[in-house]
Write a protein that holds these residues in place. Sequence first.
Motif, PDB file in Angstrom:
ATOM      1  N   HIS A  66       0.869  -1.197   0.000  1.00  0.00           N
ATOM      2  CA  HIS A  66       0.000   0.000   0.000  1.00  0.00           C
ATOM      3  C   HIS A  66       0.897   1.236   0.000  1.00  0.00           C
ATOM      4  O   HIS A  66       1.455   1.589   1.033  1.00  0.00           O
ATOM      5  N   HIS A  68       1.487   5.365  -1.897  1.00  0.00           N
ATOM      6  CA  HIS A  68       1.129   6.477  -2.780  1.00  0.00           C
ATOM      7  C   HIS A  68       2.469   7.127  -3.146  1.00  0.00           C
ATOM      8  O   HIS A  68       2.656   8.323  -2.999  1.00  0.00           O
ATOM      9  N   LYS A 135      -0.396   3.493  -6.007  1.00  0.00           N
ATOM     10  CA  LYS A 135      -1.739   3.979  -6.318  1.00  0.00           C
ATOM     11  C   LYS A 135      -1.687   5.278  -7.116  1.00  0.00           C
ATOM     12  O   LYS A 135      -0.762   6.066  -6.939  1.00  0.00           O
ATOM     13  N   HIS A 236      -9.667   1.926   1.216  1.00  0.00           N
ATOM     14  CA  HIS A 236      -9.262   2.654   2.425  1.00  0.00           C
ATOM     15  C   HIS A 236     -10.543   2.791   3.253  1.00  0.00           C
ATOM     16  O   HIS A 236     -11.467   3.516   2.825  1.00  0.00           O
ATOM     17  N   HIS A 259      -6.237   0.337   6.638  1.00  0.00           N
ATOM     18  CA  HIS A 259      -6.280   1.257   7.796  1.00  0.00           C
ATOM     19  C   HIS A 259      -7.011   0.553   8.951  1.00  0.00           C
ATOM     20  O   HIS A 259      -6.388   0.065   9.864  1.00  0.00           O
ATOM     21  N   ASP A 311       2.398   2.812   3.412  1.00  0.00           N
ATOM     22  CA  ASP A 311       1.422   3.853   3.044  1.00  0.00           C
ATOM     23  C   ASP A 311       2.158   5.107   2.564  1.00  0.00           C
ATOM     24  O   ASP A 311       1.606   6.214   2.663  1.00  0.00           O
TER      25      ASP A 311
END
Length: 397
Positions: A66, A68, A135, A236, A259, A311
């Motif tokens: 996960h 970004h 992502k 999410h 999360h 994350d």
Amino acid sequence: MLLTHANLATFGANAPYGLVPDGAIWMVGACIQWIGRMEDVPRQARDGESMDLCGRLITPGLVDCHTHIVHAGNRAREFELRLGGATYEEVARSGGGINSTVSATREASEEDLLGSALSRVDALIAEGVTTIEIKSGYGLNIDSEIKMLRVARRIARDRSVRVVTSFLGAHAIPGEYAGRPDAYVDEVCLPALAVAADAGLVDAVDGFCEGIAFSKEQIRKVFEAAKTLGLPVKLHAEQLSNLGGTRLAAEFGALSSDHLEYATEVDVIAMARAGMVAVLLPGAFYFLRETKLPPIDTFRKHGVGMALATDCNPGSSPMTSPLLVMNMACTLFRMTPEEALAGMTLHGAQALGLSDCGKLYAGARADLAIWDVEHPAELAYRLGFNPLHKRVFAGAV
Ligand code: NIG
Ligand code: FE
């Protein structure tokens, strides 16, 4: 290539960590051909090249399921505001937050986005990561979402790392659609998904179900589109409140819900029934100074696999250290070091729907991390220290 005299963390059922002491791995091409104890190494394996690892630990290459990691700019100013008392939600509602990264990402060229992402990817690789999920979600218009996903694919060409992409058009409502989330979903998110999927840029579809983002009904629309395209979904959910996103994701047979601080036992049971993975993000929990813990014992009770990830993003988790994530999972979430390692390997791979990595077995991809440690608990134990000795990607050391 034969790797000899290593301790192997196989996650088999025989011992904690599935530890095989004084083991060996025979790699042929990009795959593990044979794995076992030194005394059982097959004759043909002994004929070729070999490398003595002198008792070092081999784990599966780490999986960061996960991130970004493709984005422009940073949110250090927002960090200061939050330390001064503003909440994450207040910053978002006043036009900062995700939307400030959206502006920076829209303005950035594809080359600049790639360059900044690669420096973060290199930090992950330096700590033994071999698979990264990336992502979109900071473009929020068709061209910029496509730009982000193209950069994600280019990362896999420029570095020896496997990249799995997720389309996250339903991440936030961009300024030009403020107050009109349904119009955004219909006019931008769904068309962008269709174009991106058609270009082969999408491996899965993600969303953000939250008061500051999208409702369950809006996410349902996005998931229906994913289903039509034959793409797996993830969400999410239950990060800042409980809107029922996890149960919606379970209805669609999602890979994971991520999360989960506000998840209830009902949510966890739905996840167990759907075979979903719980992706836990202790970096975001720490950085937002959250106090509500995800229901770790309930995941254990219902046998829901717990994955861990950085994350990596500029707003809620500006981190690029999977080892620190493992440490935080133990200190903040009270996971065991064994669960933390399984979270960064076995369950991380499961959360991406991958069965050929995240675990050491004959037939798996030869994606390995070789560590200068005696016991696997040392990986979660130290802070700010990197004991990676070597990394193997698709059989290449
Ligand atoms: O995973 N929760 C939503 N998305 C990101 C945060 C993105 C941002 O703040 O830029 C997350 O924490
Ligand atoms: Fe995220």
